[in-house]
Design a protein around this motif. Structure first.
Motif, PDB file in Angstrom:
ATOM      1  N   THR A  74       0.761  -1.224   0.039  1.00 29.31           N
ATOM      2  CA  THR A  74       0.053  -0.059  -0.199  1.00 29.31           C
ATOM      3  C   THR A  74       0.745   1.385  -0.011  1.00 29.31           C
ATOM      4  N   ASP A  75       0.152   2.398  -0.272  1.00 22.95           N
ATOM      5  CA  ASP A  75       1.155   3.703  -0.079  1.00 22.95           C
ATOM      6  C   ASP A  75       1.938   3.659   1.139  1.00 22.95           C
ATOM      7  N   GLN A  99       5.035   6.428  -5.450  1.00 24.20           N
ATOM      8  CA  GLN A  99       3.828   7.077  -6.198  1.00 24.20           C
ATOM      9  C   GLN A  99       3.421   6.015  -7.363  1.00 24.20           C
ATOM     10  N   LEU A 118      -1.488  10.078  -3.070  1.00 24.83           N
ATOM     11  CA  LEU A 118      -1.001   9.000  -2.047  1.00 24.83           C
ATOM     12  C   LEU A 118      -2.193   8.752  -1.324  1.00 24.83           C
ATOM     13  N   ASP A 119      -2.363   7.433  -0.765  1.00 27.57           N
ATOM     14  CA  ASP A 119      -3.616   7.328   0.037  1.00 27.57           C
ATOM     15  C   ASP A 119      -2.961   6.947   1.398  1.00 27.57           C
ATOM     16  N   LYS A 121      -4.291   7.385   4.359  1.00 25.83           N
ATOM     17  CA  LYS A 121      -5.720   7.188   5.574  1.00 25.83           C
ATOM     18  C   LYS A 121      -5.017   6.672   6.770  1.00 25.83           C
ATOM     19  N   GLN A 127       0.922  12.216   6.504  1.00 20.34           N
ATOM     20  CA  GLN A 127       0.139  13.259   5.971  1.00 20.34           C
ATOM     21  C   GLN A 127       1.018  14.830   6.235  1.00 20.34           C
ATOM     22  N   TYR A 137      -2.339  13.717  -1.620  1.00 16.24           N
ATOM     23  CA  TYR A 137      -2.647  12.852  -0.856  1.00 16.24           C
ATOM     24  C   TYR A 137      -4.053  12.661  -0.500  1.00 16.24           C
ATOM     25  N   THR A 138      -4.533  11.753  -0.070  1.00 17.23           N
ATOM     26  CA  THR A 138      -6.126  11.552   0.416  1.00 17.23           C
ATOM     27  C   THR A 138      -5.993  11.187   1.701  1.00 17.23           C
ATOM     28  N   LYS A 139      -6.995  11.762   2.665  1.00 19.54           N
ATOM     29  CA  LYS A 139      -7.050  11.845   3.925  1.00 19.54           C
ATOM     30  C   LYS A 139      -7.863  10.733   4.560  1.00 19.54           C
TER      31      LYS A 139
END
Length: 139
Positions: A74-75, A99, A118-119, A121, A127, A137-139
């Motif tokens: 995973t990222d 990436q 980038l994931d 979470k 972050q 990136y996604t939160k």
């Protein structure tokens, strides 16, 4: 003492691929190979080494700890692996290794590929680093 031959080797004109056995004394046997047979063996070994080289190189590269992103990462796991490795890369270098692109990181469609955010979470420390260095990136 004449030449004793196996499989049709003729010592006089040097033809044949099998060794020849010649009695040169009472308890002495001389084994000779033709130059053509020795050359064939050398080229077959070189050919085999050339064919095996890509497989050996691939196997050695697969064991490299600085390999980058693997198929099951995973990222977050990729970033942690890159930053926590023996090399201790910085966040920007690790992010560039981890990436993904919309063309699945292949050469096909590379002109139109876009970076997938980038994931991150559940990883507030990563972050914060992504915000600091300007990575999406996604939160």
């Amino acid at each position: 003492m004449g030449a004793m031959s196996r499989s049709g080797f003729n010592e006089e004109n040097g033809r044949g691929t099998s060794p020849s056995f010649k009695m040169s004394g009472i308890n002495e046997v001389v084994v000779t190979y033709s130059a053509a047979r020795a050359q064939q063996e050398a080229t077959s070994m070189q050919r085999m080494a050339r064919r095996a080289f890509p497989f050996v190189a691939l196997a050695l590269a697969a064991c490299s700890p600085e390999m980058g992103r693997t198929w099951n990462d995973t990222d977050i796991s990729c970033l942690r692996k890159q930053m926590g490795d023996a090399v201790h890369t910085s966040f920007p270098l690790a992010a560039n290794e981890c990436q993904r692109l919309t063309n699945h990181n292949t050469i096909f469609g590379a002109d139109h590929a876009k970076i997938i955010p980038l994931d991150l979470k559940g990883a507030p420390d990563l972050q914060a680093l992504a915000e600091e260095y300007g990575y999406s990136y996604t939160k």
